[in-house]
Design a protein around this motif. Structure first.
Motif, PDB file in Angstrom:
ATOM      1  N   TRP A 349      -8.696  13.765  -7.566  1.00 65.00           N
ATOM      2  CA  TRP A 349      -7.546  14.611  -7.883  1.00 65.00           C
ATOM      3  C   TRP A 349      -6.214  13.952  -7.536  1.00 65.00           C
ATOM      4  CZ3 TRP A 349      -4.221  16.123  -3.955  1.00 65.00           C
ATOM      5  CH2 TRP A 349      -4.690  15.963  -2.644  1.00 65.00           C
ATOM      6  N   MET A 350      -6.225  12.946  -6.647  1.00 65.41           N
ATOM      7  CA  MET A 350      -4.992  12.290  -6.229  1.00 65.41           C
ATOM      8  C   MET A 350      -4.504  11.238  -7.230  1.00 65.41           C
ATOM      9  SD  MET A 350      -5.393  11.642  -2.142  1.00 65.41           S
ATOM     10  CE  MET A 350      -7.151  11.423  -1.964  1.00 65.41           C
ATOM     11  N   PHE A 351      -5.434  10.657  -7.977  1.00 66.06           N
ATOM     12  CA  PHE A 351      -5.078   9.456  -8.739  1.00 66.06           C
ATOM     13  C   PHE A 351      -4.157   9.678  -9.929  1.00 66.06           C
ATOM     14  CE2 PHE A 351      -8.395   7.872  -6.067  1.00 66.06           C
ATOM     15  CZ  PHE A 351      -7.930   6.596  -5.758  1.00 66.06           C
ATOM     16  N   PRO A 352      -4.213  10.800 -10.642  1.00 64.62           N
ATOM     17  CA  PRO A 352      -3.190  11.011 -11.678  1.00 64.62           C
ATOM     18  C   PRO A 352      -1.781  10.973 -11.101  1.00 64.62           C
ATOM     19  CG  PRO A 352      -5.011  12.513 -12.001  1.00 64.62           C
ATOM     20  CD  PRO A 352      -5.249  11.847 -10.685  1.00 64.62           C
ATOM     21  N   TRP A 353      -1.641  11.489  -9.888  1.00 60.91           N
ATOM     22  CA  TRP A 353      -0.335  11.487  -9.230  1.00 60.91           C
ATOM     23  C   TRP A 353       0.019  10.082  -8.739  1.00 60.91           C
ATOM     24  CZ3 TRP A 353       0.455  11.092  -3.703  1.00 60.91           C
ATOM     25  CH2 TRP A 353       1.779  11.269  -3.317  1.00 60.91           C
ATOM     26  N   LEU A 354      -0.957   9.364  -8.146  1.00 65.07           N
ATOM     27  CA  LEU A 354      -0.693   8.032  -7.604  1.00 65.07           C
ATOM     28  C   LEU A 354      -0.357   7.020  -8.687  1.00 65.07           C
ATOM     29  CD1 LEU A 354      -3.496   7.770  -4.881  1.00 65.07           C
ATOM     30  CD2 LEU A 354      -1.047   8.010  -4.481  1.00 65.07           C
ATOM     31  N   ALA A 367      -9.483   8.370   9.924  1.00 66.98           N
ATOM     32  CA  ALA A 367     -10.530   7.380   9.675  1.00 66.98           C
ATOM     33  C   ALA A 367     -11.639   7.909   8.778  1.00 66.98           C
ATOM     34  CB  ALA A 367     -11.124   6.907  11.006  1.00 66.98           C
ATOM     35  N   ASN A 368     -11.799   9.236   8.735  1.00 68.26           N
ATOM     36  CA  ASN A 368     -12.868   9.839   7.939  1.00 68.26           C
ATOM     37  C   ASN A 368     -12.571   9.678   6.449  1.00 68.26           C
ATOM     38  OD1 ASN A 368     -15.050  11.248   7.065  1.00 68.26           O
ATOM     39  ND2 ASN A 368     -14.333  13.259   7.732  1.00 68.26           N
ATOM     40  N   GLY A 369     -13.293   8.811   5.776  1.00 67.00           N
ATOM     41  CA  GLY A 369     -13.115   8.605   4.340  1.00 67.00           C
ATOM     42  C   GLY A 369     -12.009   7.632   3.995  1.00 67.00           C
ATOM     43  N   GLU A 370     -11.410   7.024   5.013  1.00 66.87           N
ATOM     44  CA  GLU A 370     -10.297   6.107   4.785  1.00 66.87           C
ATOM     45  C   GLU A 370     -10.707   4.904   3.938  1.00 66.87           C
ATOM     46  OE1 GLU A 370      -8.509   3.648   8.089  1.00 66.87           O
ATOM     47  OE2 GLU A 370      -7.059   5.293   7.994  1.00 66.87           O
ATOM     48  N   SER A 371     -11.845   4.283   4.283  1.00 63.91           N
ATOM     49  CA  SER A 371     -12.286   3.084   3.568  1.00 63.91           C
ATOM     50  C   SER A 371     -12.633   3.394   2.117  1.00 63.91           C
ATOM     51  CB  SER A 371     -13.491   2.467   4.282  1.00 63.91           C
ATOM     52  OG  SER A 371     -14.577   3.384   4.336  1.00 63.91           O
ATOM     53  N   MET A 377      -8.566   2.870  -4.488  1.00 61.78           N
ATOM     54  CA  MET A 377      -7.234   2.438  -4.915  1.00 61.78           C
ATOM     55  C   MET A 377      -7.260   0.986  -5.381  1.00 61.78           C
ATOM     56  SD  MET A 377      -4.697   4.238  -2.106  1.00 61.78           S
ATOM     57  CE  MET A 377      -3.226   3.599  -2.935  1.00 61.78           C
ATOM     58  N   LYS A 378      -8.054   0.161  -4.710  1.00 55.87           N
ATOM     59  CA  LYS A 378      -8.168  -1.243  -5.102  1.00 55.87           C
ATOM     60  C   LYS A 378      -8.783  -1.371  -6.487  1.00 55.87           C
ATOM     61  CE  LYS A 378      -9.983  -5.667  -3.423  1.00 55.87           C
ATOM     62  NZ  LYS A 378     -10.742  -6.340  -2.335  1.00 55.87           N
ATOM     63  N   SER A 379      -9.805  -0.529  -6.755  1.00 52.57           N
ATOM     64  CA  SER A 379     -10.450  -0.574  -8.067  1.00 52.57           C
ATOM     65  C   SER A 379      -9.511  -0.110  -9.174  1.00 52.57           C
ATOM     66  CB  SER A 379     -11.716   0.282  -8.066  1.00 52.57           C
ATOM     67  OG  SER A 379     -11.402   1.661  -7.953  1.00 52.57           O
ATOM     68  N   MET A 380      -8.529   0.716  -8.807  1.00 54.64           N
ATOM     69  CA  MET A 380      -7.542   1.202  -9.776  1.00 54.64           C
ATOM     70  C   MET A 380      -6.344   0.258  -9.879  1.00 54.64           C
ATOM     71  SD  MET A 380      -8.683   4.200 -10.937  1.00 54.64           S
ATOM     72  CE  MET A 380      -7.249   5.103 -11.479  1.00 54.64           C
ATOM     73  N   ARG A 381      -6.438  -0.873  -9.182  1.00 61.46           N
ATOM     74  CA  ARG A 381      -5.378  -1.882  -9.163  1.00 61.46           C
ATOM     75  C   ARG A 381      -4.063  -1.328  -8.623  1.00 61.46           C
ATOM     76  NH1 ARG A 381      -6.312  -5.527 -14.669  1.00 61.46           N
ATOM     77  NH2 ARG A 381      -8.481  -6.126 -14.169  1.00 61.46           N
ATOM     78  N   LEU A 382      -4.194  -0.468  -7.601  1.00 60.54           N
ATOM     79  CA  LEU A 382      -3.025   0.061  -6.904  1.00 60.54           C
ATOM     80  C   LEU A 382      -2.823  -0.734  -5.620  1.00 60.54           C
ATOM     81  CD1 LEU A 382      -3.754   3.873  -7.284  1.00 60.54           C
ATOM     82  CD2 LEU A 382      -2.022   2.571  -8.516  1.00 60.54           C
ATOM     83  N   HIS A 383      -1.589  -0.756  -5.160  1.00 66.21           N
ATOM     84  CA  HIS A 383      -1.303  -1.455  -3.912  1.00 66.21           C
ATOM     85  C   HIS A 383      -2.091  -0.814  -2.772  1.00 66.21           C
ATOM     86  CE1 HIS A 383       1.747  -4.076  -5.515  1.00 66.21           C
ATOM     87  NE2 HIS A 383       2.443  -3.047  -5.999  1.00 66.21           N
ATOM     88  N   ALA A 384      -2.573  -1.621  -1.843  1.00 67.36           N
ATOM     89  CA  ALA A 384      -3.320  -1.104  -0.700  1.00 67.36           C
ATOM     90  C   ALA A 384      -2.430  -0.181   0.129  1.00 67.36           C
ATOM     91  CB  ALA A 384      -3.833  -2.253   0.156  1.00 67.36           C
ATOM     92  N   PRO A 385      -2.958   0.929   0.606  1.00 67.95           N
ATOM     93  CA  PRO A 385      -2.143   1.864   1.387  1.00 67.95           C
ATOM     94  C   PRO A 385      -1.900   1.364   2.803  1.00 67.95           C
ATOM     95  CG  PRO A 385      -4.409   2.618   1.323  1.00 67.95           C
ATOM     96  CD  PRO A 385      -4.346   1.415   0.427  1.00 67.95           C
ATOM     97  N   ILE A 386      -0.910   1.940   3.444  1.00 67.98           N
ATOM     98  CA  ILE A 386      -0.662   1.702   4.858  1.00 67.98           C
ATOM     99  C   ILE A 386      -1.608   2.610   5.644  1.00 67.98           C
ATOM    100  CG2 ILE A 386       1.011   1.920   6.738  1.00 67.98           C
ATOM    101  CD1 ILE A 386       3.210   1.524   4.611  1.00 67.98           C
ATOM    102  N   LEU A 387      -2.386   2.045   6.551  1.00 69.33           N
ATOM    103  CA  LEU A 387      -3.317   2.824   7.359  1.00 69.33           C
ATOM    104  C   LEU A 387      -2.637   3.160   8.680  1.00 69.33           C
ATOM    105  CD1 LEU A 387      -6.613   0.833   6.663  1.00 69.33           C
ATOM    106  CD2 LEU A 387      -5.607   2.744   5.375  1.00 69.33           C
ATOM    107  N   ALA A 388      -2.284   4.422   8.837  1.00 63.14           N
ATOM    108  CA  ALA A 388      -1.514   4.851  10.004  1.00 63.14           C
ATOM    109  C   ALA A 388      -2.312   4.689  11.294  1.00 63.14           C
ATOM    110  CB  ALA A 388      -1.086   6.299   9.842  1.00 63.14           C
TER     111      ALA A 388
END
Length: 472
Positions: A349-354, A367-371, A377-388
């Protein structure tokens, strides 16, 4: 459906939530050994608790001048008090044990007399002339309401029922606040100074979470301030659930919140406490599962403060959007939530927005589900997110608090975000005094506030890349 009980299963021995100052030395082991001379055996959770309570720092001073703990009923929370009192008496402390009810304070006196006798102390009657007292002797005053135990070594304990003026004019080394959920501000004003003259004072709070009819307010304020890291030399431990549940037959919750379950407390006892009466659901959550309801608690961000940051019309945006935060033309940061869904809803549900937005960066917390999200996102060729990191959350929370005060933030009054922000309080993070936020109202999702704060912080520190200008 309730899960089957495991053979020899016991309750969780470590607190579900706690705030303990770091220490290297404690008199806990010595105190437990003295207690176990009575023939009784301290449970692991009680040993852990008394070790934290009797922790000492420089000069042998108590690491925690105040210590509070909350355990559901019938778990033996008073035993930790008796361990502490036996040690104090043996070391010559002057103690005041207070309770809300006369029957409770009287019962504590009876029990401590029995423990002293079982530990080898000798109750003395009227002594004969010139007859020396044995070193392990004690005397007791049995007058109802004025019970007292005095050891030959000088240790002394008084038992009192709390009143608005009880304790004035008396001085003690250790103050016990039993039935702490009923401890009022008026009683605190009368008792708080009774340990001021001691060279090494300590106040111990013991109770269960307050119900809607509890008269006390001190215990709740102490808990919230300590867990938010805003108390001085104060420790806290509790066995609890974070929010109300209807799944009261879930044995996993029983074992999580009742450390003595599987020892002297049995499953069949808890099962018998469950009622089909919906009116008793909240009571079971509080009394048996340790739920803390936030009665009359003030939010860290008031409705008035949040309303003052509301924009009258959509602001003129400037620069790229970062998650749900965007810089405005007047150099404020506009925040808004896009959506909030449970983890089981997945990430699709997030990817149309991203993919649609011109985002400079995306920040992910948890950390739950972070990886899974990172790989997606990598498979969608989006920039890697910042992991807080924890430090990122601490910095973001502090920056958000400052922005609320100086008006650097603005919003359009989104109802769900407003409900989340104006029903939050601080919670301690790490050991350096940092904080994050938590919800103080059932049904209000704090993740809306948390995601908005991270987006705000990412936007505030973002520096756009400057275009390289070549001159000839």
């Amino acid at each position: 459906m309730a899960k089957a009980s495991k053979k020899n299963r016991t309750g969780r021995q470590e607190p579900v939530q706690s705030f303990i100052l770091p220490y290297r030395k404690s008199h806990g082991r010595e105190a437990v050994e003295l207690y176990q001379r009575t023939g009784r055996k301290a449970l692991p959770w009680q040993k852990n608790l008394i070790r934290d309570i009797l922790a000492v720092g420089r000069g042998g001073l108590w690491k925690h001048q105040k210590f509070g703990y909350s355990v559901p009923r019938r778990n033996g929370k008073s035993e930790a008090i008796f361990v502490r009192e036996l040690w104090g008496l043996d070391h010559g402390e002057k103690i005041c044990h207070t309770a809300h009810r006369t029957t409770t304070s009287h019962g504590a006196w009876v029990k401590l007399c029995q423990l002293l006798t079982a530990a080898g102390y000798i109750e003395l009657g009227r002594k004969k002339k010139d007859e020396p007292d044995p070193e392990n002797g004690f005397r007791t005053n049995k007058q109802n309401g004025l019970e007292r135990i005095t050891l030959v070594n000088g240790g002394e304990i008084h038992f009192r029922t709390r009143t608005p003026n009880g304790g004035l004019g008396e001085g003690f080394d250790l103050l016990i606040i039993d039935e702490a959920q009923e401890y009022t501000t008026a009683q605190e004003s009368a008792l708080i100074y009774t340990v001021s003259d001691s060279k090494n004072p300590q106040t111990l709070f013991c109770g269960t979470p307050p119900t809607a009819i509890s008269s006390g307010d001190v215990f709740l304020r102490m808990r919230n301030a300590t867990l938010a890291g805003k108390s001085y030399e104060t420790g806290w431990a509790e066995w609890s659930i974070p929010e109300q549940t209807e799944d009261i037959h879930n044995r996993d919750l029983w074992y999580q919140t009742n450390p003595s379950l599987g020892y002297h407390l049995q499953e069949r006892v808890i099962q018998s406490e469950i009622s089909d009466d919906k009116a008793r659901l909240t009571d079971f959550n509080i009394q048996r599962l340790g739920l803390w309801l936030q009665y009359n608690l003030k939010s860290a961000v008031s409705a008035a403060e949040w309303e003052a940051l509301r924009a009258d019309s959509p602001p003129e945006l400037s620069g790229p959007a970062l998650s749900v935060a965007v810089r405005t033309a007047d150099d404020r940061i506009f925040v808004e939530c896009i959506d909030c869904r449970p983890i089981r809803a997945g990430n699709d549900w997030m990817f149309p927005w991203l993919t649609a937005g011109n985002w400079a960066s995306v920040t992910v917390d948890g950390a739950n589900g972070e990886s899974i999200l990172v790989n997606h996102m990598k498979s969608m060729r989006l920039h890697a997110p910042i992991l807080a990191t924890t430090n990122d959350v601490i910095q973001a929370s502090a920056a958000f608090e400052l922005a609320v005060q100086n008006g650097r933030l603005c919003h359009m009054g989104q109802p769900s975000l407003t409900a989340s922000v104006t029903n939050c309080d601080k919670r301690a993070i790490g050991s350096g005094g940092g904080f994050g936020y938590k919800s103080i109202k059932d049904g209000v999702d704090i993740t809306l506030t948390e995601s908005m704060i991270l987006a705000f912080h990412a936007c505030s520190v973002y520096k756009p890349k400057k275009k390289q200008v070549l001159s000839y």
